[in-house]
Design a protein around this motif. Structure first.
Motif, PDB file in Angstrom:
ATOM      1  N   GLU A   1      -1.294  -5.176  -3.036  1.00 52.21           N
ATOM      2  CA  GLU A   1      -0.637  -3.870  -2.874  1.00 52.21           C
ATOM      3  C   GLU A   1      -1.003  -2.844  -3.929  1.00 52.21           C
ATOM      4  O   GLU A   1      -0.661  -1.675  -3.770  1.00 52.21           O
ATOM      5  CB  GLU A   1       0.892  -4.054  -2.848  1.00 52.21           C
ATOM      6  CG  GLU A   1       1.429  -4.788  -4.090  1.00 52.21           C
ATOM      7  CD  GLU A   1       2.928  -4.994  -4.074  1.00 52.21           C
ATOM      8  OE1 GLU A   1       3.527  -4.952  -2.993  1.00 52.21           O
ATOM      9  OE2 GLU A   1       3.503  -5.195  -5.154  1.00 52.21           O
ATOM     10  N   HIS A   2      -1.673  -3.209  -4.994  1.00 53.76           N
ATOM     11  CA  HIS A   2      -1.968  -2.225  -6.042  1.00 53.76           C
ATOM     12  C   HIS A   2      -3.292  -1.510  -5.824  1.00 53.76           C
ATOM     13  O   HIS A   2      -3.581  -0.526  -6.501  1.00 53.76           O
ATOM     14  CB  HIS A   2      -1.970  -2.888  -7.427  1.00 53.76           C
ATOM     15  CG  HIS A   2      -0.635  -3.450  -7.808  1.00 53.76           C
ATOM     16  ND1 HIS A   2      -0.445  -4.323  -8.847  1.00 53.76           N
ATOM     17  CD2 HIS A   2       0.599  -3.266  -7.250  1.00 53.76           C
ATOM     18  CE1 HIS A   2       0.832  -4.652  -8.926  1.00 53.76           C
ATOM     19  NE2 HIS A   2       1.483  -4.029  -7.967  1.00 53.76           N
TER      20      HIS A   2
ATOM     21  N   ARG B   1      15.103  -5.602 -10.974  1.00 56.43           N
ATOM     22  CA  ARG B   1      13.844  -6.229 -10.533  1.00 56.43           C
ATOM     23  C   ARG B   1      12.696  -5.197 -10.523  1.00 56.43           C
ATOM     24  O   ARG B   1      11.588  -5.492 -10.958  1.00 56.43           O
ATOM     25  CB  ARG B   1      14.055  -6.854  -9.145  1.00 56.43           C
ATOM     26  CG  ARG B   1      12.801  -7.151  -8.354  1.00 56.43           C
ATOM     27  CD  ARG B   1      11.898  -8.194  -9.014  1.00 56.43           C
ATOM     28  NE  ARG B   1      10.641  -8.311  -8.285  1.00 56.43           N
ATOM     29  CZ  ARG B   1       9.574  -7.557  -8.511  1.00 56.43           C
ATOM     30  NH1 ARG B   1       9.583  -6.635  -9.460  1.00 56.43           N
ATOM     31  NH2 ARG B   1       8.471  -7.734  -7.797  1.00 56.43           N
TER      32      ARG B   1
ATOM     33  N   HIS C   1       6.345 -10.866  -4.502  1.00 58.63           N
ATOM     34  CA  HIS C   1       6.900 -10.791  -3.149  1.00 58.63           C
ATOM     35  C   HIS C   1       6.475 -12.058  -2.421  1.00 58.63           C
ATOM     36  O   HIS C   1       5.549 -12.050  -1.596  1.00 58.63           O
ATOM     37  CB  HIS C   1       6.395  -9.514  -2.489  1.00 58.63           C
ATOM     38  CG  HIS C   1       6.401  -8.344  -3.443  1.00 58.63           C
ATOM     39  ND1 HIS C   1       7.568  -7.873  -4.004  1.00 58.63           N
ATOM     40  CD2 HIS C   1       5.399  -7.613  -4.001  1.00 58.63           C
ATOM     41  CE1 HIS C   1       7.276  -6.874  -4.838  1.00 58.63           C
ATOM     42  NE2 HIS C   1       5.970  -6.699  -4.857  1.00 58.63           N
TER      43      HIS C   1
ATOM     44  N   HIS D   1       2.491 -11.465  -8.605  1.00 63.51           N
ATOM     45  CA  HIS D   1       2.117 -10.643  -9.759  1.00 63.51           C
ATOM     46  C   HIS D   1       2.177 -11.525 -11.002  1.00 63.51           C
ATOM     47  O   HIS D   1       3.083 -12.350 -11.136  1.00 63.51           O
ATOM     48  CB  HIS D   1       3.108  -9.493  -9.977  1.00 63.51           C
ATOM     49  CG  HIS D   1       3.165  -8.526  -8.843  1.00 63.51           C
ATOM     50  ND1 HIS D   1       2.046  -7.954  -8.293  1.00 63.51           N
ATOM     51  CD2 HIS D   1       4.215  -7.997  -8.156  1.00 63.51           C
ATOM     52  CE1 HIS D   1       2.399  -7.135  -7.326  1.00 63.51           C
ATOM     53  NE2 HIS D   1       3.718  -7.137  -7.214  1.00 63.51           N
TER      54      HIS D   1
HETATM   55 ZN    ZN Z   1       4.915  -5.605  -6.376  1.00 62.67          ZN
END
Ligand code: ZN
Ligand code: MLT
Length: 472
Positions: A417-418, A322, A373, A380
């Protein structure tokens, strides 16, 4: 854009005397190695790379760069996904590879002090003998400094929180060279402004992290990971919403669309059922009840197949596969690039954003792999495209814009989160409104000459110099 001073021989002589000549490089090879992260953003090498070994060295470099008006960009592992460490204005790059020590493990407090250059995997290997680990788990083997700068998160965030929830104290060097400590080793703190969390996620634009105290958790004795396959995307994501809604506490709750499952099967020789899939993991014998309830919820929503990753080895393999989704897609689409999207919405709106993304991709005739997530409402989409075709790039950007704007309209975020980096700057006004002015004022206060990782977060660097000149 503020006027920066081009790097001269005199500047290089200072850096060589301040560190040592072997820790200062302007070689084409080194500059090239520090010119790109894992994103598709334009390559730009820094003018010089330095490898500090102490906080004092970082402080001396910053004090000098601030006086000379030279941009400074911190560098960890180069694994970020939004151009966050690309030195868009050149200047000095601070590579933390030589500040990668564990300073002290305090197992009795479930804490560790580290330098920023240690990577997550290295750290967790060293902590394993204490039965502890640092919980945030982005796919990449990022450095801890990079993870803090970006407030990284990943598959375990649903249980343990993001990086911001697992940092207690930071040592930060300011643009002026001043060294400060923010936060405390206590688990609670209500003393004054929360400067700790101002630096977490600030992407190296407010200060440079030189040491961190991290919160640790015990390594779970056992896990149960299960993949549930569904006939439709709707059924899969409704199960995620229902599992969260039932108050269950999985340690991971991921959605992977059919196309992504097929890609992982092909690239990693796996034999997952090719269908919209929910991957869930529960920790410890105490939560077998939680797992059973989650499986019931999936059945009620029409799950057609369950596969269990029994045992630590099988479960580790599952997460390894993953985590390398991006790399698998690179191999399956040679010559093509990926636009990596990262929106997050309140969990109740997750089905809406996933289905909306599908429509937008179809309307723009684009192939996008969807996964994420799901338990955190984080999606994503890796959109495959030919980077040399301007018409395709335009379609990708239009589709990206429409999906991100919808996520914000659903009271979500352009990036779960990026980070903002380069790619999400154009959405920041829409997301933050007048609060963006407060961010600009903070930037102007902490970095009046805009030397710290310029060109990130804010679209218009001029606005920041305006703030500082207003104050003067
Ligand atoms: Zn991620
Ligand atoms: C992941 O969850 O795999 C990464 O955050 C994103 C990606 O590589 O697309």
């Amino acid at each position: 854009m503020p006027a920066y001073t081009p790097l001269t021989d005199e500047h290089l002589a200072f850096l060589r005397s301040c560190l040592s000549p072997d820790r200062v490089s302007t070689s084409a090879a080194d500059r090239d190695l520090h010119a790109r992260d894992q994103s598709f953003h334009a390559v730009r090498p820094p003018d010089v790379i330095v490898w500090p070994e102490t906080t004092e060295e970082v402080s001396n470099v910053l004090r000098y760069a601030n006086r000379q008006r030279i941009p400074v960009t911190p560098w960890g592992a180069g694994s970020s996904l939004e151009g966050n460490p690309i030195a868009v204005n050149g200047g000095i790059m601070l590579d933390f590879a030589r500040m990668n020590r564990i300073v002290s493990v305090r197992a009795e407090d479930f804490q560790v002090d580290v330098q920023p250059g240690i990577t997550r995997i290295e750290l967790n290997k060293a902590l394993a003998r204490y039965g502890l680990f640092f919980t945030p788990e982005p796919g990449a083997d990022a450095t801890i400094g990079g993870m803090i700068a970006n407030n990284a998160a990943g598959v375990k965030t649903i249980k343990y929180g993001a990086t911001k929830d697992n940092v207690l104290r930071l040592e930060v060097v300011q643009a002026s060279g001043a060294i400060i400590r923010v936060g405390t080793r206590a688990r609670k703190d209500s003393s004054g402004y929360d400067l700790l969390h101002l630096f977490v996620g600030s992407e190296g634009t407010l200060g440079v992290i030189t040491e961190a105290t991290l919160k640790l958790a015990p390594i779970p004795a056992d896990f149960s990971a299960v993949l549930a396959a569904f006939e439709s995307v709707e059924q899969a994501i409704q199960s995620v919403v229902d599992i969260v809604g039932a108050g269950l506490e999985p340690s991971a709750l991921e959605f992977v669309d059919k196309e992504t499952v097929e890609a992982l099967n092909r690239d990693k020789s796996m034999s997952f059922v090719v269908a919209p899939t929910v991957i869930m993991e529960f920790i410890g014998a105490s939560d077998t009840e939680g797992l059973q309830m989650a499986l019931e919820i999936c059945k009620e929503n029409g799950a057609t197949n369950f596969a269990a990753a029994v045992g630590r080895e099988e479960r580790n393999k599952l997460w390894e596969v993953r985590h390398h989704t991006y790399e698998s897609l690179v191999r399956l689409h040679p010559g093509f690039a990926q636009k990596i999207m990262d929106v997050a919405v309140p969990i109740s709106r997750y089905p809406e954003i996933v289905l909306f993304a599908d429509e937008v991709l179809a309307q723009h005739n684009l192939l996008g792999y969807k996964f994420g997530h799901a338990g955190d409402g984080n999606l994503h989409i890796n959109i495959i495209h030919d980077p040399t075709d301007p018409e395709q790039l335009d379609r990708v950007e239009r589709a990206n814009g429409i999906i991100v704007e919808r996520a914000i309209a659903l009271e979500g975020t352009a990036t779960g989160e990026h980070g903002v980096g380069i790619g999400k700057r154009r959405f920041i006004i829409q997301q933050h409104g007048p609060a963006l002015d407060v961010m600009r004022q903070i930037k102007g206060l902490l970095d009046p000459n805009c030397i710290l990782n310029p060109g990130k977060i804010f679209l218009d660097a001029d606005d920041m110099t305006d703030v500082s000149s207003d104050r003067a």
